[in-house]
Design an enzyme around this catalytic site. Structure first.
Site, PDB file in Angstrom:
ATOM      1  N   HIS A  70      13.807  -0.968 -12.609  1.00 57.91           N
ATOM      2  CA  HIS A  70      15.091  -0.330 -12.319  1.00 57.91           C
ATOM      3  C   HIS A  70      15.033   1.191 -12.500  1.00 57.91           C
ATOM      4  O   HIS A  70      15.550   1.947 -11.681  1.00 57.91           O
ATOM      5  CB  HIS A  70      16.172  -0.953 -13.211  1.00 57.91           C
ATOM      6  CG  HIS A  70      17.484  -0.246 -13.129  1.00 57.91           C
ATOM      7  ND1 HIS A  70      17.980   0.507 -14.170  1.00 57.91           N
ATOM      8  CD2 HIS A  70      18.391  -0.153 -12.138  1.00 57.91           C
ATOM      9  CE1 HIS A  70      19.152   1.017 -13.805  1.00 57.91           C
ATOM     10  NE2 HIS A  70      19.433   0.639 -12.584  1.00 57.91           N
ATOM     11  N   GLU A  73      13.410   2.644  -9.611  1.00 59.40           N
ATOM     12  CA  GLU A  73      14.367   2.739  -8.492  1.00 59.40           C
ATOM     13  C   GLU A  73      15.144   4.062  -8.591  1.00 59.40           C
ATOM     14  O   GLU A  73      15.335   4.774  -7.594  1.00 59.40           O
ATOM     15  CB  GLU A  73      15.319   1.542  -8.521  1.00 59.40           C
ATOM     16  CG  GLU A  73      16.426   1.598  -7.473  1.00 59.40           C
ATOM     17  CD  GLU A  73      17.776   1.212  -8.044  1.00 59.40           C
ATOM     18  OE1 GLU A  73      18.679   2.082  -8.013  1.00 59.40           O
ATOM     19  OE2 GLU A  73      17.944   0.073  -8.541  1.00 59.40           O
ATOM     20  N   HIS A  74      15.585   4.412  -9.801  1.00 61.45           N
ATOM     21  CA  HIS A  74      16.284   5.686  -9.986  1.00 61.45           C
ATOM     22  C   HIS A  74      15.375   6.862  -9.634  1.00 61.45           C
ATOM     23  O   HIS A  74      15.801   7.826  -9.004  1.00 61.45           O
ATOM     24  CB  HIS A  74      16.761   5.827 -11.437  1.00 61.45           C
ATOM     25  CG  HIS A  74      18.063   5.150 -11.704  1.00 61.45           C
ATOM     26  ND1 HIS A  74      19.176   5.832 -12.151  1.00 61.45           N
ATOM     27  CD2 HIS A  74      18.457   3.855 -11.570  1.00 61.45           C
ATOM     28  CE1 HIS A  74      20.185   4.987 -12.291  1.00 61.45           C
ATOM     29  NE2 HIS A  74      19.770   3.781 -11.959  1.00 61.45           N
ATOM     30  N   GLU A 150      24.023   4.065 -18.174  1.00 59.90           N
ATOM     31  CA  GLU A 150      24.356   2.912 -17.320  1.00 59.90           C
ATOM     32  C   GLU A 150      24.350   1.627 -18.156  1.00 59.90           C
ATOM     33  O   GLU A 150      25.207   0.758 -17.996  1.00 59.90           O
ATOM     34  CB  GLU A 150      23.341   2.814 -16.163  1.00 59.90           C
ATOM     35  CG  GLU A 150      23.673   1.718 -15.152  1.00 59.90           C
ATOM     36  CD  GLU A 150      22.649   1.606 -14.018  1.00 59.90           C
ATOM     37  OE1 GLU A 150      21.697   2.419 -13.968  1.00 59.90           O
ATOM     38  OE2 GLU A 150      22.808   0.710 -13.184  1.00 59.90           O
TER      39      GLU A 150
END
Lengths: 441, 453
Positions: A70, A73-74, A150
């Protein structure tokens, strides 16, 4: 009454052939470097969506590096060779497009949606960052902080989400599905940019990816362009196979999560097979009978008649690379004991084991599945999502078989899967126990 | 590198001309028809998928309810699907779900909305149920009691959602006595006092065809839908609508800060002021200004500063929420409690900057390019088209809005943007709500009614 149902059935089969045609238009190609391409033309509106799916997610992570897929992905928005930091989204938006990305346990996907005349930009953007990612150390530090925020936002401060995270961890003891995709906070804190290069090189290769384009474009032009932009990227070594298999569960597991919250919640999860197993069809039908709308069993009994739950439902994670879970959940009405809610959930599940579902209920569930597929064709994005998801976990061709599989489900099939999977020994139960901290005035 | 760009722009030119060619011949988005009963119908025929989507707006939102009956509009709408003179709550659900369709009703600030989605073959069934819930709701006592209980439980549950708490408190402080300051779903106290008579009277007063807009999108012709609506809604009669005088909304005269303590890891921050109503001519300049400030997703100034550069938040945004009679402007951000003050300071710095300096040419051009270029994406599904058509009518934008909109946006100048910033943003007089661990966040209360020093 009977006549009208018969009439409806005839109509439904007419509509279903329309549905089947929905996937007929998919054109599949594999480039020499192993990159899979799925193209579906749809000219009803002058728009198109481009998606690229990589077969990597928290399923590929290990203790200590959870959340890596993840966070990568950022970082994919933080600059590559041609498009520098910030310029991906800037480029997309000044061309009137929207872009974003998402990471799951099984895959990571990036998408842009444009007016059809601009969809070609996706090729330049996505081919740039497939192999040219910068992974700038300074950008990494601030983005790691963003991901920690997040996690605070969507997991730590959300009691239900915190509960669900714990459920996964206890439901799977060996398989990496126990890992939260966002990552554990401590792992995020300790993550270093140097760790990412090898991970990126392993999974961001053409032979581990699928491109899906749906919308108003011409395949005869799109495919050569895709070849031009992606064809020169060399094939990579096959990514390592994730070989862990979750052993059969032998006995109920229970957990309590104490957290500041208003109302208690109960979740019961059962290990079930995924979409490649024939049992997935009756399980999908059972899910709808249980929780498909206000005429479903859980709504009728727990919410409407007994009024012990504020909400209740079932959730079958069918589209999954490895076998996953079927969850039942309910949030208690104020003042209702959570064990009463839990028992009511089991009572509904147990009914499936002893009582064949009524013909009308079965037909309703099938109608719901069929109409949602027909109506789902309205959205390019939705269709691209289905193609990408299915292809990433198994094969998009299973989409074509889905309605046929559903149509064949009988009351006996539903009873059989209920008896086979919804057992006490195969069950993990989680309870969110609200605690109130003293609030200072 | 240059070659590649050349190739792309060539492509763009070719495809753009194809697109323009296509648009010139394309039918308008929809057609406006006033039915025999006075209801405005907006129809967009789309025959690619055998389904029909209906989106209705009835001007029966919380702005229509008496000030001591908070939640009346919401519960009235919610009860439409809970029983009619000929169908029970369960029968409504059973009939529509049996054919894989859906029907729902809910109450909002300006309007109540009723939505129906069915396959084309089930259109008659869908319209029969739709007309039944609109014209003949029974509002059974048992259903009212259950709905009140459920709504109260929902209010309790929402206390787990810090951003919802912050947003509601912000609206309360901002709009005060105006209906927009009340909670849409009401309060436990107002709900306990709600009677069946209140609901029946509210429904009788406001649920009228001359107070309703219906957008129909999908696989249906004008003849098919008009004849059916005349049949199913023919008995729905026009009536004189009650006149309501709404209180005037006044922007705060000084800074109001409301810390709300909750033992969570992040401070949920909402900061803002009165915005503007949708039909205000300043709307477009304000919209472009906000895109640059915090509405433009990953490319906005707030995102660039607070998320990308400082890593303080996952989400930071700003938006105007334009309603029929007023509106709000707000900035929202969630950050770990310890960074709350920094995030607030940085947000205010950006407010100050956009009020003092004109935006750059590039920022304005990029904003225009996105806002005009992305418009087709707002119309790419039946339900999006239905929602847009209903909004065009409700806000008097006209069915030619898709053609007017890019012209308006493209005509705006940097000065228009600056003027909008000066007029609608204030670095001194604003309302700030912070929900989080207040001790760690270090935010001090400034109550309403106390002038700043």
């Amino acid at each position: 009454m009977k006549k009208s149902i018969l009439a409806l059935l005839i109509f439904v089969s007419v509509s279903v052939s329309a549905f089947a045609a929905g996937w007929d238009g998919v054109k599949e190609h594999t480039l020499d470097n192993g990159l899979k391409v799925l193209l579906l033309e749809e000219h009803k509106a002058p728009v198109a969506t481009f998606q690229i799916w990589y077969r990597v997610g928290s399923r590929n992570e290990k203790p200590g590096n959870t959340g890596m897929s993840h966070l990568l992905e950022h970082m994919m928005f933080k600059g590559a060779k041609k498009y520098g930091p910030k310029s991906f989204s800037q480029t997309v938006q000044k061309n009137g497009g929207n872009d974003n990305a998402f990471t799951s346990k099984d895959y990571t996907a990036y998408f842009e949606t444009f007016s059809s005349d601009r969809i070609w930009l996706s090729l330049d953007i996505e081919s740039d960052r497939m192999r040219g990612l910068l992974l700038d150390p300074k950008e990494f530090l601030s983005e790691r902080d963003v991901v920690k925020e997040e996690r605070r936002l969507n997991h730590e401060d959300d009691p239900e989400s915190a509960m669900f995270e714990k459920m996964m961890e206890v439901s799977f003891l060996n398989h990496p599905y126990r890992i939260p995709t966002i990552g554990w906070m401590n792992d995020l804190t300790n993550m270093k940019v140097e760790d990412f290069k090898a991970y990126y090189d392993t999974y961001y290769i053409p032979n581990n990816a699928t491109i899906v384009v749906v919308g108003d474009f011409d395949s005869e032009k799109m495919l050569p362009e895709i070849k031009k932009y992606f064809g020169g990227i060399p094939k990579g070594p096959e990514p390592p196979k994730m070989t862990v298999v979750e052993p059969e569960q032998k006995g109920e597991r229970r957990l309590n999560l104490k957290k500041e919250a208003e109302l208690p919640v109960v979740v019961a999860g059962y290990h079930v097979p995924d979409l490649e197993d024939e049992d997935s069809y009756p399980l999908a039908v059972l899910e709808l009978i249980l929780s498909g709308g206000k005429s479903s069993r859980l709504y009728k009994t727990l919410i409407y008649e007994k009024q012990i739950a504020l909400y209740a439902g079932g959730d079958y994670s069918m589209v999954s690379t490895d076998p996953n879970m079927f969850y039942l959940y309910a949030g208690a009405m104020p003042g209702k004991p959570i064990d009463e809610v839990e028992k009511a959930l089991y009572a509904e599940i147990d009914r499936f084991k002893v009582e064949p579902v009524a013909g009308k209920e079965l037909t309703k569930a099938k109608n719901q599945i069929e109409s949602s597929f027909i109506m789902g064709q309205d959205s390019n994005f939705n269709r691209a999502m289905l193609l990408g998801q299915y292809e990433s976990v198994a094969s998009w061709k299973l989409l074509d078989r889905y309605v046929d599989g559903i149509r064949k489900v009988t009351a006996e099939d539903v009873m059989k899967v209920a008896k086979r999977y919804f057992t006490e020994d195969n069950r993990t139960v989680g309870v969110l126990v609200p605690v109130k901290e003293e609030v200072k005035k | 590198m240059k070659n590649k760009i050349g190739a792309i722009s060539l492509f763009l030119i070719i495809h753009l001309s194809l697109l323009i060619g296509a648009t010139a011949h394309a039918a308008p988005l929809g057609k406006r028809i006033v039915l025999e009963n006075g209801m405005v119908l907006l129809l967009s025929e789309r025959h690619t998928i055998p389904s029909v989507t209906i989106n209705m707006l009835i001007k029966a939102g919380q702005v229509a309810e008496p000030s001591d009956k908070a939640g009346l509009a919401h519960i009235t709408a919610g009860l439409l699907t809970e029983g009619t003179k000929k169908r029970s709550s369960s029968q409504i659900a059973e009939e529509i779900e049996f054919v894989g369709g859906g029907i729902g009703a809910s109450g909002g600030d300006d309007t109540a909305s009723v939505n129906l989605t069915v396959l084309k073959k089930d259109l008659d069934l869908g319209l029969d149920i739709l007309s039944d819930i609109l014209l003949n709701p029974a509002f059974p006592e048992a259903e009212i009691k259950r709905k009140v209980k459920e709504t109260k439980a929902g209010i309790e549950k929402e206390k787990d959602d810090p951003s919802a708490i912050a947003g509601k408190e912000f609206a309360r402080l901002l709009f005060g006595e105006h209906p927009y300051g009340r909670l849409t779903e009401g309060t436990p106290e107002s709900l306990d006092k709600m009677t069946r008579e209140d609901i029946v009277k509210f429904h009788a007063a406001y649920y009228a065809p001359n107070n309703a807009i219906m957008a129909v999108v999908g696989d249906v012709t004008e003849e098919e839908i008009v004849s059916r609506l005349n049949k199913y809604l023919g008995g729905w009669s026009q009536r004189e609508l009650p006149k309501r005088i709404l209180p005037v909304v006044k922007p705060p005269k000084h800074k109001i800060v409301k810390p709300m303590d909750k033992k969570i890891t992040q401070a949920n921050i909402v900061l803002g002021n009165i915005g503007l109503e949708r039909e205000n001519p300043d709307y477009y300049a304000a919209y472009v200004m906000n895109y640059i400030l915090g509405g433009g997703g990953f490319t906005s100034r707030l995102m660039d500063n607070i998320r990308d550069t400082k890593g303080l938040a996952y989400d930071v945004h700003s938006y105007f929420s334009p309603m029929k009679y007023s509106g709000s402007f707000n900035i929202g951000v969630q950050t770990k409690n310890e960074s709350a003050k920094t995030a607030i300071e940085e947000a205010l710095k950006e407010v100050e900057r956009i009020r003092k300096e004109t935006v750059s040419d590039k920022e304005l051009e990029d904003a225009k390019a996105y806002l005009t270029g992305s418009f087709p994406l707002k119309l790419d599904t039946n339900s999006k088209i239905a929602g847009m058509l209903a909004a065009f009518e409700f806000f008097n934008l006209g069915l030619d809005y898709p053609e007017k909109y890019p012209k308006i946006i493209n005509s705006l100048t940097k000065d228009d943007v600056l003027k909008a910033a000066k007029k609608y943003l204030s670095p001194d007089n604003y309302i700030l709500v912070v929900v989080g661990d207040i001790e760690k966040a270090g935010v001090k209360e400034i109550p309403a009614g106390v002038p700043k020093l």
